[in-house]
Design an enzyme around this catalytic site. Structure first.
Site, PDB file in Angstrom:
ATOM      1  N   LYS A 212       0.872  -1.180   0.000  1.00 29.88           N
ATOM      2  CA  LYS A 212       0.000   0.000   0.000  1.00 29.88           C
ATOM      3  C   LYS A 212       0.909   1.229   0.000  1.00 29.88           C
ATOM      4  O   LYS A 212       0.746   2.166   0.777  1.00 29.88           O
ATOM      5  CB  LYS A 212      -0.904  -0.075   1.244  1.00 29.88           C
ATOM      6  CG  LYS A 212      -2.026   0.920   1.291  1.00 29.88           C
ATOM      7  CD  LYS A 212      -3.148   0.633   0.330  1.00 29.88           C
ATOM      8  CE  LYS A 212      -4.170   1.769   0.388  1.00 29.88           C
ATOM      9  NZ  LYS A 212      -5.121   1.751  -0.729  1.00 29.88           N
ATOM     10  N   ASP A 258      -5.289  -2.972  -2.220  1.00 32.72           N
ATOM     11  CA  ASP A 258      -6.742  -3.023  -2.436  1.00 32.72           C
ATOM     12  C   ASP A 258      -7.066  -3.546  -3.830  1.00 32.72           C
ATOM     13  O   ASP A 258      -7.991  -4.342  -4.014  1.00 32.72           O
ATOM     14  CB  ASP A 258      -7.411  -1.671  -2.176  1.00 32.72           C
ATOM     15  CG  ASP A 258      -6.587  -0.487  -2.637  1.00 32.72           C
ATOM     16  OD1 ASP A 258      -5.405  -0.700  -2.952  1.00 32.72           O
ATOM     17  OD2 ASP A 258      -7.104   0.631  -2.693  1.00 32.72           O
TER      18      ASP A 258
END
Ligand code: NAI
Length: 392
Positions: A212, A258
């Site tokens: 991330k 994600d």
């Protein structure tokens, strides 16, 4: 096969330390051990044998020794090469820290390796679960799991907030609870090194770095950068990156966490080996397990440079404990991974094939039976017996 120093040929007995675990742990252990022993016997007759040695940890240890993790168990594990454990309970929000985390950190079990593959007959939410064949390498010792946390309004949290504001010019709301996320170059590199080494040894086509880093640039972003550095500097003849000619080499690529959750559901065939920091890897490996029958079917191992510590990846399932309802496959398939790692591939293959056969016949534990029509529910113990009978 999981990369680990190879077994010397000719060593007929292999010592394996085991911890039964809490909750459903003793049930899945009792169902799995006969399958592991019988598979070894079927494959090698009397030539090879697993030499099981019990270690105490968790509730059983507390009852017998007054300690949750006796020093004697830790000492044995420090000198061990193979061990396997059932799940250990951890209270939420209070009490002692997770025994699992303590074991991982004390024994420096830095790589958590979880293969996710589909067994025919298991009901999956995917239309093509047979395309799922991934191995997640999760960093196991760093990140938010180091447990450096300060409670809201505690003196430590207040001091830290004052320090951040006064010394570093960073505003953090008064009263915030604070967690710290340390990630090192050495920790990230050794995990990615292991993942690429595994891909090379097993002929897998790609290694995806999950991160991330768009938001957490100096931790997750750094993981990505260090990961690529390992590929470039340590595996220059083996790896390529996006845009370079493949020519049978391992494609090292990266995907933001994600987006990876979405892509792994929609296009599982695009992923083979995935290397992830601790927290991402934790979420991802459970989510991927759900694609192939859930946690009851997902095996795993935690590895240091000297110890391979296999474990059922689910928890103690308190709702099922003592009811002869648990699915022993996560534990059993972890044991099959262990046999493969020992070089006892034939025994491992027989276990996987028995699991496939029994599941395909439709006599399964409750967690699998509820997902499909025309299944017969059998208890954990009976399921283990059916697996022994199905060993060829
Ligand atoms: P859990 O994995 O124990 O249970 C989640 C759900 O999955 C429950 O409905 C349970 O019945 C079901 N389930 C899990 N394993 C199953 C199996 N083999 N067969 C059939 N159903 C199964 O997770 P939960 O409830 O969050 O945790 C319970 C305890 O386990 C906690 O104390 C937690 O800290 C601990 N835990 C330990 C782990 C380990 O030792 N590696 C890993 C995860 C949790």
């Amino acid at each position: 096969m999981i990369p680990f120093p190879k077994e010397q040929d000719g060593l007929m007995r292999q010592t394996v330390y085991y911890i039964e675990g809490d909750g459903i742990g003793p049930e899945i252990w009792r169902a799995s051990r006969p399958v592991l022993d019988a598979a070894v016997e079927k494959a090698y007759g009397q030539e090879r044998r697993l030499d099981w040695r019990e270690l105490l940890a968790g509730e059983k240890a507390l009852a017998e020794t007054g300690q949750l993790l006796p020093e004697e168990s830790l000492r044995a594990l420090r000198g061990a090469r193979y061990a396997i454990k059932g799940p250990l309970a951890t209270p939420v929000g209070a009490g002692f820290r997770s025994l699992n985390v303590i074991l991982r950190q004390t024994l420096d079990l830095y790589a958590c390796i979880r293969p996710i593959r589909y067994f025919r007959g298991v009901v999956s939410p995917l239309r093509h679960p047979e395309k799922v064949d991934m191995v997640v390498f999760r960093e196991n010792t760093e990140d938010l799991y180091t447990g450096i946390e300060f409670q809201s309004c505690s003196p430590e949290a207040k001091r830290l907030i004052a320090f951040l504001r006064d010394e570093l010019g960073v505003e953090v709301a008064d009263g915030a609870g604070i967690g710290i996320k340390p990630m090192t170059e050495a920790g990230s590199r050794r995990l990615v090194r292991r993942a690429i080494g595994y891909a090379r040894e097993t002929g897998r086509p790609s290694v995806t770095l999950m991160h991330k880093g768009n938001i957490m640039k100096y931790t997750e972003g750094a993981f990505r950068a260090w990961g690529y550095a390992v590929a470039r500097e340590e595996f220059p003849d083996v790896c390529v990156t996006e845009g370079e000619a493949r020519e049978g080499k391992i494609l090292v690529t990266d995907v933001i966490a994600d987006a990876l959750f979405q892509s792994a559901l929609l296009y599982p065939e695009r992923f083979s080996v995935i290397a992830a920091p601790n927290l991402n890897g934790d979420y991802l490996s459970d989510a991927l397990a759900a694609q192939v029958g859930g946690l009851g079917m997902a095996p795993g191992v935690n590895m240091s440079d000297t110890l391979a510590f296999y474990e059922a990846t689910h928890g103690t399932a308190p709702d099922n404990a003592g009811r002869d309802r648990a699915n022993p496959c996560s534990f059993l398939l972890s044991g099959a991974m262990m046999l493969e790692n020992m070089g006892w591939t034939e025994a491992s293959r027989r276990i996987e094939s028995a699991v496939e056969t029994v599941i395909a016949r439709g006599a399964v534990t409750a967690d699998l039976a509820v997902q499909r029509e025309r299944a017969t529910t059998v208890g954990c113990r009976r399921f283990g017996e059916l697996l022994v009978e199905a060993l060829t």
